[in-house]
Design a protein around this motif. Structure first.
Motif, PDB file in Angstrom:
ATOM      1  N   UNK A   1      36.399  45.250  40.772  1.00  0.00           N
ATOM      2  CA  UNK A   1      37.539  44.683  40.047  1.00  0.00           C
ATOM      3  C   UNK A   1      37.687  45.282  38.654  1.00  0.00           C
ATOM      4  N   UNK A   2      36.582  45.410  37.941  1.00  0.00           N
ATOM      5  CA  UNK A   2      36.652  45.930  36.574  1.00  0.00           C
ATOM      6  C   UNK A   2      37.168  47.361  36.556  1.00  0.00           C
ATOM      7  N   UNK A   3      36.664  48.185  37.480  1.00  0.00           N
ATOM      8  CA  UNK A   3      37.130  49.574  37.533  1.00  0.00           C
ATOM      9  C   UNK A   3      38.595  49.639  37.928  1.00  0.00           C
ATOM     10  N   UNK A   4      39.024  48.756  38.828  1.00  0.00           N
ATOM     11  CA  UNK A   4      40.424  48.751  39.267  1.00  0.00           C
ATOM     12  C   UNK A   4      41.356  48.406  38.108  1.00  0.00           C
ATOM     13  N   UNK A   5      40.992  47.401  37.346  1.00  0.00           N
ATOM     14  CA  UNK A   5      41.848  46.989  36.220  1.00  0.00           C
ATOM     15  C   UNK A   5      41.916  48.070  35.148  1.00  0.00           C
ATOM     16  N   UNK A   6      40.826  48.836  34.999  1.00  0.00           N
ATOM     17  CA  UNK A   6      40.832  49.930  34.024  1.00  0.00           C
ATOM     18  C   UNK A   6      41.607  51.138  34.541  1.00  0.00           C
ATOM     19  N   UNK A   7      41.544  51.364  35.846  1.00  0.00           N
ATOM     20  CA  UNK A   7      42.177  52.544  36.440  1.00  0.00           C
ATOM     21  C   UNK A   7      43.689  52.422  36.546  1.00  0.00           C
ATOM     22  N   UNK A   8      44.157  51.245  36.975  1.00  0.00           N
ATOM     23  CA  UNK A   8      45.585  51.094  37.288  1.00  0.00           C
ATOM     24  C   UNK A   8      46.382  50.869  36.019  1.00  0.00           C
ATOM     25  N   UNK A   9      47.297  51.786  35.760  1.00  0.00           N
ATOM     26  CA  UNK A   9      48.194  51.698  34.607  1.00  0.00           C
ATOM     27  C   UNK A   9      49.634  51.710  35.112  1.00  0.00           C
ATOM     28  N   UNK A  10      50.544  51.722  34.177  1.00  0.00           N
ATOM     29  CA  UNK A  10      51.963  51.722  34.538  1.00  0.00           C
ATOM     30  C   UNK A  10      52.371  52.991  35.266  1.00  0.00           C
ATOM     31  N   UNK A  11      51.536  54.037  35.175  1.00  0.00           N
ATOM     32  CA  UNK A  11      51.863  55.297  35.839  1.00  0.00           C
ATOM     33  C   UNK A  11      51.535  55.297  37.329  1.00  0.00           C
ATOM     34  N   UNK A  12      50.810  54.290  37.793  1.00  0.00           N
ATOM     35  CA  UNK A  12      50.424  54.222  39.197  1.00  0.00           C
ATOM     36  C   UNK A  12      51.547  53.568  40.003  1.00  0.00           C
ATOM     37  N   UNK A  13      51.878  54.158  41.134  1.00  0.00           N
ATOM     38  CA  UNK A  13      52.945  53.623  41.995  1.00  0.00           C
ATOM     39  C   UNK A  13      52.403  52.722  43.101  1.00  0.00           C
ATOM     40  N   UNK A  14      51.296  53.152  43.709  1.00  0.00           N
ATOM     41  CA  UNK A  14      50.736  52.432  44.865  1.00  0.00           C
ATOM     42  C   UNK A  14      49.227  52.282  44.682  1.00  0.00           C
ATOM     43  N   UNK A  15      48.723  51.100  44.997  1.00  0.00           N
ATOM     44  CA  UNK A  15      47.285  50.871  45.028  1.00  0.00           C
ATOM     45  C   UNK A  15      46.871  50.557  46.463  1.00  0.00           C
ATOM     46  N   UNK A  16      45.915  51.319  46.994  1.00  0.00           N
ATOM     47  CA  UNK A  16      45.303  50.980  48.275  1.00  0.00           C
ATOM     48  C   UNK A  16      44.156  50.025  47.966  1.00  0.00           C
ATOM     49  N   UNK A  17      44.217  48.802  48.490  1.00  0.00           N
ATOM     50  CA  UNK A  17      43.305  47.747  48.080  1.00  0.00           C
ATOM     51  C   UNK A  17      42.511  47.179  49.259  1.00  0.00           C
ATOM     52  N   UNK A  18      41.197  47.217  49.157  1.00  0.00           N
ATOM     53  CA  UNK A  18      40.365  46.493  50.114  1.00  0.00           C
ATOM     54  C   UNK A  18      40.275  45.045  49.652  1.00  0.00           C
ATOM     55  N   UNK A  19      40.080  44.119  50.580  1.00  0.00           N
ATOM     56  CA  UNK A  19      40.000  42.705  50.203  1.00  0.00           C
ATOM     57  C   UNK A  19      38.607  42.304  49.743  1.00  0.00           C
ATOM     58  N   UNK A  20      37.599  43.051  50.144  1.00  0.00           N
ATOM     59  CA  UNK A  20      36.226  42.691  49.812  1.00  0.00           C
ATOM     60  C   UNK A  20      35.610  43.793  48.962  1.00  0.00           C
ATOM     61  N   UNK A  21      35.451  43.509  47.680  1.00  0.00           N
ATOM     62  CA  UNK A  21      34.950  44.503  46.730  1.00  0.00           C
ATOM     63  C   UNK A  21      33.573  44.076  46.244  1.00  0.00           C
ATOM     64  N   UNK A  22      32.617  44.066  47.152  1.00  0.00           N
ATOM     65  CA  UNK A  22      31.294  43.580  46.775  1.00  0.00           C
ATOM     66  C   UNK A  22      31.383  42.100  46.454  1.00  0.00           C
ATOM     67  N   UNK A  23      31.091  41.747  45.203  1.00  0.00           N
ATOM     68  CA  UNK A  23      31.193  40.352  44.782  1.00  0.00           C
ATOM     69  C   UNK A  23      32.560  39.966  44.293  1.00  0.00           C
ATOM     70  N   UNK A  24      33.516  40.898  44.286  1.00  0.00           N
ATOM     71  CA  UNK A  24      34.857  40.624  43.775  1.00  0.00           C
ATOM     72  C   UNK A  24      35.843  40.426  44.919  1.00  0.00           C
ATOM     73  N   UNK A  25      36.948  39.765  44.604  1.00  0.00           N
ATOM     74  CA  UNK A  25      37.990  39.499  45.593  1.00  0.00           C
ATOM     75  C   UNK A  25      39.170  40.436  45.391  1.00  0.00           C
ATOM     76  N   UNK A  26      39.526  41.186  46.442  1.00  0.00           N
ATOM     77  CA  UNK A  26      40.703  42.037  46.365  1.00  0.00           C
ATOM     78  C   UNK A  26      41.978  41.234  46.207  1.00  0.00           C
ATOM     79  N   UNK A  27      41.981  39.994  46.686  1.00  0.00           N
ATOM     80  CA  UNK A  27      43.143  39.116  46.507  1.00  0.00           C
ATOM     81  C   UNK A  27      43.375  38.851  45.032  1.00  0.00           C
ATOM     82  N   UNK A  28      42.302  38.501  44.333  1.00  0.00           N
ATOM     83  CA  UNK A  28      42.417  38.219  42.906  1.00  0.00           C
ATOM     84  C   UNK A  28      42.854  39.455  42.131  1.00  0.00           C
TER      85      UNK A  28
END
Length: 224
Positions: A39-66
């Motif tokens: 989750x932390x890496x995803x929030x740092x990576x995704x900026x306004x320049x990103x159009x599409x995010x491929x998202x898994x629902x289970x990110x270790x201890x994090x929730x892809x839904x959240x």
């Protein structure tokens, strides 16, 4: 849309990320801007320049839904395409409610992945064939898809919360789920934080109001 489709890949399995990066890199008009494992890496990576995010629902201890919910709220126009192993109706409903525009299984072929990415980038909603078949079965049978309680939690965290709501202490939860007491304690602390709840008794009330807990007899409650 004009210009290349800029895609970010969020998945906790490095082999899957590498394979998907290779596939997308071979597609015309698609650019992979980066990868994230949690989750932390995803929030740092995704900026306004990103159009599409491929998202898994289970990110270790994090929730892809959240993470999906937070990214969609933070970046208007962002398209999240869930690509996961879970095909149950609750997961599909939770993902869509949190703003995902598409839902594919990881068994989808390269052509299906490409079509889905281009579709969600253009503002369409798309479900993979197997997911769509399950959804149609639900409609035809007249069943109502069940709301996932607390979609901001991971599946394991909801499992722990359900047992907390039943009155089990951390030791009992550890035995039931075959986890260490420390792991259960960490899960409870994370749940308290995610739900903005300050105490275990309040958490139990909140969980039961959300439909968890059932009618099982309570055990002595231990500290969070």
């Amino acid at each position: 849309m004009t210009g290349p489709i800029r895609v970010a890949i969020v998945d906790d399995h490095p082999v899957f990320r590498l394979g998907m990066t290779g596939l997308l890199g071979s597609l015309p008009g698609v650019v992979v801007v980066g990868q994230a494992a949690d989750a932390a890496e995803a929030r740092a990576l995704v900026t306004a320049d990103v159009d599409v995010v491929l998202m898994d629902l289970h990110l270790g201890g994090d929730s892809g839904i959240e993470v999906t919910r937070d990214l969609v709220r933070a970046h208007r126009g962002l398209a999240v395409l869930v690509i996961t192993m879970s095909d149950d109706e609750e997961a599909v409903v939770a993902a869509v409610r949190c703003g995902a525009r598409g839902y594919l299984l990881k068994t989808a072929g390269p052509d299906a992945v490409e079509r889905a990415i281009r579709a969600v980038a253009n503002g369409e909603m798309i479900l993979g064939p197997q997911v769509a078949a399950r959804a149609m079965s639900t409609l035809v049978s007249g069943r109502t898809a069940v709301r996932v309680p607390f979609p901001e939690l991971s599946a394991r965290e909801r499992e722990v919360l359900d047992l907390v709501a039943r009155g089990h202490d951390n030791a009992a939860i550890a035995r039931r789920l075959v986890l260490s007491p420390k792991t259960v304690r960490n899960h409870v602390t994370t749940i308290l934080t995610k739900l903005s709840v300050s105490s275990r008794p309040t958490l139990i009330v909140r969980a039961r109001e959300g439909g968890l807990g059932g009618m099982e007899a309570s055990e002595e409650m231990g500290p969070a």
